[in-house]
Design an enzyme around this catalytic site. Sequence first.
Site, mmCIF file in Angstrom:
data_model
loop_
_atom_site.group_PDB
_atom_site.id
_atom_site.type_symbol
_atom_site.label_atom_id
_atom_site.label_comp_id
_atom_site.label_asym_id
_atom_site.label_seq_id
_atom_site.Cartn_x
_atom_site.Cartn_y
_atom_site.Cartn_z
ATOM 1 N N LEU A 1 0.819 -1.207 0.000
ATOM 2 C CA LEU A 1 0.000 0.000 0.000
ATOM 3 C C LEU A 1 0.855 1.259 0.000
ATOM 4 O O LEU A 1 1.780 1.367 0.810
ATOM 5 C CB LEU A 1 -0.906 0.019 1.245
ATOM 6 C CG LEU A 1 -2.103 -0.929 1.217
ATOM 7 C CD1 LEU A 1 -2.794 -0.967 2.565
ATOM 8 C CD2 LEU A 1 -3.070 -0.539 0.116
ATOM 9 N N CYS B 1 -2.909 -9.164 5.641
ATOM 10 C CA CYS B 1 -2.890 -7.824 6.233
ATOM 11 C C CYS B 1 -3.633 -7.822 7.570
ATOM 12 O O CYS B 1 -4.793 -8.237 7.639
ATOM 13 C CB CYS B 1 -3.524 -6.807 5.277
ATOM 14 S SG CYS B 1 -3.508 -5.152 5.973
ATOM 15 N N GLY C 1 9.183 -12.457 3.361
ATOM 16 C CA GLY C 1 9.486 -11.972 4.705
ATOM 17 C C GLY C 1 10.972 -11.880 4.983
ATOM 18 O O GLY C 1 11.662 -12.891 5.044
ATOM 19 N N GLY C 2 11.463 -10.634 5.083
ATOM 20 C CA GLY C 2 12.835 -10.431 5.545
ATOM 21 C C GLY C 2 13.925 -10.743 4.544
ATOM 22 O O GLY C 2 15.100 -10.752 4.913
HETATM 23 C C1 LIG Z 1 4.312 0.078 3.239
HETATM 24 C C2 LIG Z 1 3.907 -1.367 3.134
HETATM 25 C C3 LIG Z 1 2.700 -1.700 2.559
HETATM 26 C C4 LIG Z 1 2.319 -3.030 2.432
HETATM 27 N N1 LIG Z 1 1.162 -3.328 1.786
HETATM 28 C C5 LIG Z 1 0.846 -4.619 1.527
HETATM 29 C C6 LIG Z 1 -0.270 -4.968 0.713
HETATM 30 O O1 LIG Z 1 -0.991 -4.095 0.198
HETATM 31 N N2 LIG Z 1 -0.520 -6.275 0.489
HETATM 32 C C7 LIG Z 1 0.274 -7.263 1.023
HETATM 33 O O2 LIG Z 1 0.032 -8.452 0.776
HETATM 34 N N3 LIG Z 1 1.329 -6.973 1.795
HETATM 35 C C8 LIG Z 1 1.638 -5.684 2.043
HETATM 36 N N4 LIG Z 1 2.753 -5.379 2.790
HETATM 37 C C9 LIG Z 1 3.551 -6.478 3.364
HETATM 38 C C10 LIG Z 1 4.609 -6.942 2.351
HETATM 39 O O3 LIG Z 1 4.012 -7.395 1.166
HETATM 40 C C11 LIG Z 1 5.422 -8.099 2.929
HETATM 41 O O4 LIG Z 1 4.582 -9.190 3.175
HETATM 42 C C12 LIG Z 1 6.154 -7.726 4.213
HETATM 43 O O5 LIG Z 1 6.701 -6.431 4.175
HETATM 44 C C13 LIG Z 1 7.274 -8.746 4.503
HETATM 45 O O6 LIG Z 1 8.131 -8.879 3.384
HETATM 46 P P1 LIG Z 1 9.509 -8.027 3.241
HETATM 47 O O7 LIG Z 1 10.301 -8.320 4.486
HETATM 48 O O8 LIG Z 1 10.158 -8.558 1.993
HETATM 49 O O9 LIG Z 1 9.128 -6.598 3.163
HETATM 50 C C14 LIG Z 1 3.146 -4.060 2.933
HETATM 51 C C15 LIG Z 1 4.377 -3.713 3.509
HETATM 52 C C16 LIG Z 1 4.761 -2.390 3.615
HETATM 53 C C17 LIG Z 1 6.092 -2.050 4.231
#
Ligand SMILES: Cc1cc2nc3c(=O)[nH]c(=O)nc-3n(C[C@H](O)[C@H](O)[C@H](O)COP(=O)(O)O)c2cc1C
Length: 317
Positions: free
Chosen positions: A2, A82, A194-195
């Site tokens: 988002l 979410c 994740g991460g």
């Molecule tokens: C600003 C922001 C907005 C996010 N919006 C969504 C979203 O709209 N849909 C979703 O499935 N995950 C959303 N996430 C979660 C990420 O998709 C992801 O699952 C989470 O950040 C963990 O992965 P990462 O460590 O690679 O960031 C959002 C994360 C952030 C930081």
Amino acid sequence: MLDWTDRHYRYFARLMSRHTLLYTEMVTTGAIIHGKGDYLGYNEQEHPLALQLGGSDPADLALCAKRAQELGYDEINLNVGCPSDRVQNGRFGACLMAEPTLVARCVDAMRQAVDLPVTVKTRIGIDDQDSYEFLTQFIDTVSAAGCDSFTIHARKAWLSGLSPKENREIPPLDYERAYQLKRDYPALTLALNGGIKTLQECQTHLQHLNGVMVGREAYQNPYLLAAVDREIYGCDTPAVDRRAVVEMMVPYVERHLAGGGRVNHVTRHMLGLFNGLPGARTWRRTLSERAHHADATPALLLEAMAHVGEPLEDAAG
Ligand SMILES: Cc1cc2nc3c(=O)[nH]c(=O)nc-3n(C[C@H](O)[C@H](O)[C@H](O)COP(=O)(O)O)c2cc1C
């Protein structure tokens, strides 16, 4: 994500990787069906592109999936991850993990409505329901409805007490649980989220799972994407140069301005492009301080880039 992976970020990201599957922000069925905005708009260059939907009404989801198919999206992904209060009040997102039968009905309705792949992004548990059996029960029920592809955000979500941001940081990551899922469901396509911060980590996870999803790192350090086609997809195309990316964004920003937009709508997603290089801070500051001015022009990108020193290493670094 988002507010992050809007069409401008996705256009920018696509300049660096031809093959990475890009996801929209979560778009709710309510916004699509009743809203006035152009929630499904995108640029043709963004393909392959998945639309992530937020909702839990099977008929509404089917209607939105159909609209997405007409618009040419490549995949429909349902958000079951979410944890925000707003989303819980709408009875969708992560709280749907407790209602696998409803998720199955949602998947079934969307699959009946479209020929596109219908996939689900989920956590590994919610609140105290965090056993492996809880997760497999969810996967069993939803896959029985025809969903054969899941993205697993490998931490649980607390539905109350933690902010969405804390829910991305505090519950511990459990990659082994996702690996176990793949061993127990070899026929399913399972991606890990994740991460993950480096392509080397991606390679490690890909020895256990079918895919990886990188969120924050791909946004905050977008040049990571420039090595993906070569290192993950095995292409022999050279990584695009950061400066070339900026130059290709100039006409894009011009078109956005001609349509009534502002420079910062686009450039706010580009702040991390030069991370790690001399002058990166001046690049970031120039854009942050000036791109929102009504009289800012796309030339600001070139001006900001003039502060950046030569890359010290290429995308493989
Ligand atoms: C600003 C922001 C907005 C996010 N919006 C969504 C979203 O709209 N849909 C979703 O499935 N995950 C959303 N996430 C979660 C990420 O998709 C992801 O699952 C989470 O950040 C963990 O992965 P990462 O460590 O690679 O960031 C959002 C994360 C952030 C930081």
